[in-house]
Enzyme design. Structure first.
Site, mmCIF file in Angstrom:
data_model
loop_
_atom_site.group_PDB
_atom_site.id
_atom_site.type_symbol
_atom_site.label_atom_id
_atom_site.label_comp_id
_atom_site.label_asym_id
_atom_site.label_seq_id
_atom_site.Cartn_x
_atom_site.Cartn_y
_atom_site.Cartn_z
ATOM 1 N N LYS A 75 -7.660 1.213 -1.711
ATOM 2 C CA LYS A 75 -7.231 0.920 -0.338
ATOM 3 C C LYS A 75 -8.429 0.946 0.608
ATOM 4 O O LYS A 75 -8.519 0.132 1.539
ATOM 5 C CB LYS A 75 -6.163 1.916 0.106
ATOM 6 C CG LYS A 75 -4.881 1.811 -0.732
ATOM 7 C CD LYS A 75 -3.985 3.009 -0.494
ATOM 8 C CE LYS A 75 -2.734 2.974 -1.340
ATOM 9 N NZ LYS A 75 -1.992 4.248 -1.271
ATOM 10 N N ILE A 133 2.936 1.019 6.902
ATOM 11 C CA ILE A 133 2.123 1.113 8.139
ATOM 12 C C ILE A 133 1.389 -0.214 8.347
ATOM 13 O O ILE A 133 0.692 -0.669 7.444
ATOM 14 C CB ILE A 133 1.084 2.259 8.048
ATOM 15 C CG1 ILE A 133 1.730 3.552 7.553
ATOM 16 C CG2 ILE A 133 0.394 2.471 9.376
ATOM 17 C CD1 ILE A 133 0.729 4.667 7.284
#
Ligand SMILES: NC(=O)c1ccc[n+]([C@@H]2O[C@H](COP(=O)([O-])OP(=O)(O)OC[C@H]3O[C@@H](n4cnc5c(N)ncnc54)[C@H](OP(=O)(O)O)[C@@H]3O)[C@@H](O)[C@H]2O)c1
Length: 433
Positions: free
Chosen positions: A206, A136
């Site tokens: 993340k 993504i």
């Protein structure tokens, strides 16, 4: 045709995907760049094990320094993973004036500010699109496409393994957490050691990277409050369903008046929330922005080819601009110069789902209610479930929004009432953004 030479360190899962992409999509890559992008060296600890791709053995080496010491190599892809020795490899590469592409979230969540500063000093790129969300395009979207927006908050389902486990817990209510985890391992969705995924550390790495980029400041793993999904039971799945909620492991990154919230923990989402329908190993990130409003990116957060897509996108961008004086903004290492406080978890406000095992006798609710009242915890819903062996029954409480600190104090005090309580109360926060 002008050539750009690239070296790869780490010929594992993602490294193999990158090599395959170089082989299958060479024409597309060269066309995009307008130069011939050539993979000239691959380093791995083990160059004898057969891989899923055919490769000229001349390209292989067991010594990554052969790549760093080759003056003709402009771009180094670090796909080894982990903090050491990747930290040393990247620092050495940057010091030698090489552009670096990495997918290494563990390393960036600790050392991104330092590595970015070093890249800046050396006037080279450090690109890491693949470090968050696999295939993504998140980093570039934040830094480039959304650059004119102030980001109010980001909500992210950033770990496919835990999302798979939670999805299965709803689909297969008779299976325990442990049984589903074993199934996930058999399907290759969970590592042999799943700790980082199920304890929330992978998502927290993340979240630290996304928050740093979104808010332009140094945010490390230590700044991210982290809870995993290991204490969630099939009962919680049943009770939350009955109440119209779905449990998700969510990263919440939010600008507040008193600073920035960066946290990863399970949350209860209303069933009709758009993130509630994100199932299996898919990752989804939702942005709330002052200009765009809400927008969302959704796709495979892992896997060899999706992740290779992000790695190669960085390689292509660097290769395009190589030898130009100015590197584009998303690749230009920049200083994290904004310094907002990280909001203490004590001050984070949410509603709570609380599950307690209490003795089924008069006065229990009054005891719980009086402790909650002492800490200003306001009850929204109480459910007492079916009777259990020995008279112990599950008591479910939903609260109105309250700060973490008084809620935790109330739960600590309830724990002292062992005449009515068995085991520790279990809680999940209710999403309040
Ligand atoms: N897997 C995914 O879906 C995914 C998604 C997004 C990002 N990432 C990131 O991508 C990176 C690579 O992940 P991966 O899944 O490809 O890991 P992997 O399969 O374990 O591959 C790493 C490779 O590097 C090799 N290696 C270890 N130390 C080395 C050294 N000193 N010199 C040269 N090679 C060395 C390993 O060899 P040995 O096996 O012999 O140790 C292995 O072949 C990690 O940072 C990971 O977080 C992965």
């Amino acid at each position: 045709m002008e050539k750009v030479k690239v070296g790869l360190i780490g010929f594992g899962n993602i490294g193999t995907g990158v090599v395959k992409t170089f082989q299958h999509n060479a024409e597309k890559i060269n066309e995009e760049v307008g130069k011939k992008v050539e993979l000239v060296k691959i380093a791995d600890k083990d160059v004898t094990t057969p891989r899923e791709v055919e490769i000229d053995s001349e390209l292989l080496t067991e010594d990554y320094r052969e790549i760093l010491n080759d003056p003709s190599i402009d771009i180094v892809m670090e796909l080894v993973g982990g903090v050491d020795p990747a930290y040393k490899m990247i620092k050495e590469a940057l010091r030698k004036g090489k552009n670096v592409v990495t997918a290494n979230k563990d390393l960036l969540a600790k050392h991104s500010a330092e590595l970015i500063a070093l890249a800046q000093e050396k006037q080279v790129a450090l690109a890491f699109e693949a470090s968050v969300g696999g295939g993504i395009p998140l980093i570039r979207t934040i830094r480039d496409s959304l650059a004119a927006n102030n980001i109010n908050y980001i909500l992210g389902i950033l770990n496919g393994t835990s999302n798979y486990i939670l999805t299965k817990m709803y689909d297969e209510p008779d299976m325990s957490f442990e049984e589903i985890l074993v199934q996930a391992q058999e399907l290759g969705y969970a590592e042999a050691d799943p700790t980082s995924d199920i304890e929330g550390y992978d998502a927290a790495n993340k979240a630290a990277i996304l928050a740093s980029i979104a808010f332009g400041q140094k945010i490390t793993l230590d700044d991210v409050y982290t809870e995993g999904i290991t204490r969630i039971t099939p009962r919680d799945i049943t009770y939350t369903s009955e109440l119209g909620y779905i449990i998700k492991l969510l990263a919440v990154i939010r600008k507040m008046i008193n600073g920035v919230e960066v946290r990863v923990h399970p949350v209860l989402l209303p069933e009709d929330h758009i993130l509630s329908s994100v199932s299996d190993v898919i990752n989804t990130v939702m942005f709330d922005l002052d200009l765009v409003g809400n927008t969302m990116l959704h796709g495979p957060g892992a896997g060899a080819l999706p992740t290779a897509s992000s790695v190669l996108s960085d390689v292509i961008e660097i290769a395009k601009h190589l030898h130009n004086k100015k590197v584009p903004r998303f690749l230009t290492p920049y200083t994290f110069d904004r310094e907002k406080e990280i909001v203490s978890m004590d001050d984070v406000v949410s509603g709570y789902y609380i599950r307690m095992q209490v003795y089924d006798r008069p006065g229990v609710l009054a005891t719980v209610g009086s402790v909650f009242a002492k800490y200003d915890v306001s009850i929204a819903v109480v459910l007492q479930k079916e009777s259990n062996i020995g008279g112990w029954v599950p008591l479910i409480v939903l609260t109105h929004p309250i700060k973490d600190a008084p809620m935790k104090k109330a739960l600590e005090e309830i724990k002292q009432h062992d005449e009515i309580l068995r085991g520790d109360p279990f809680y999940i926060r209710i999403l309040d953004v």
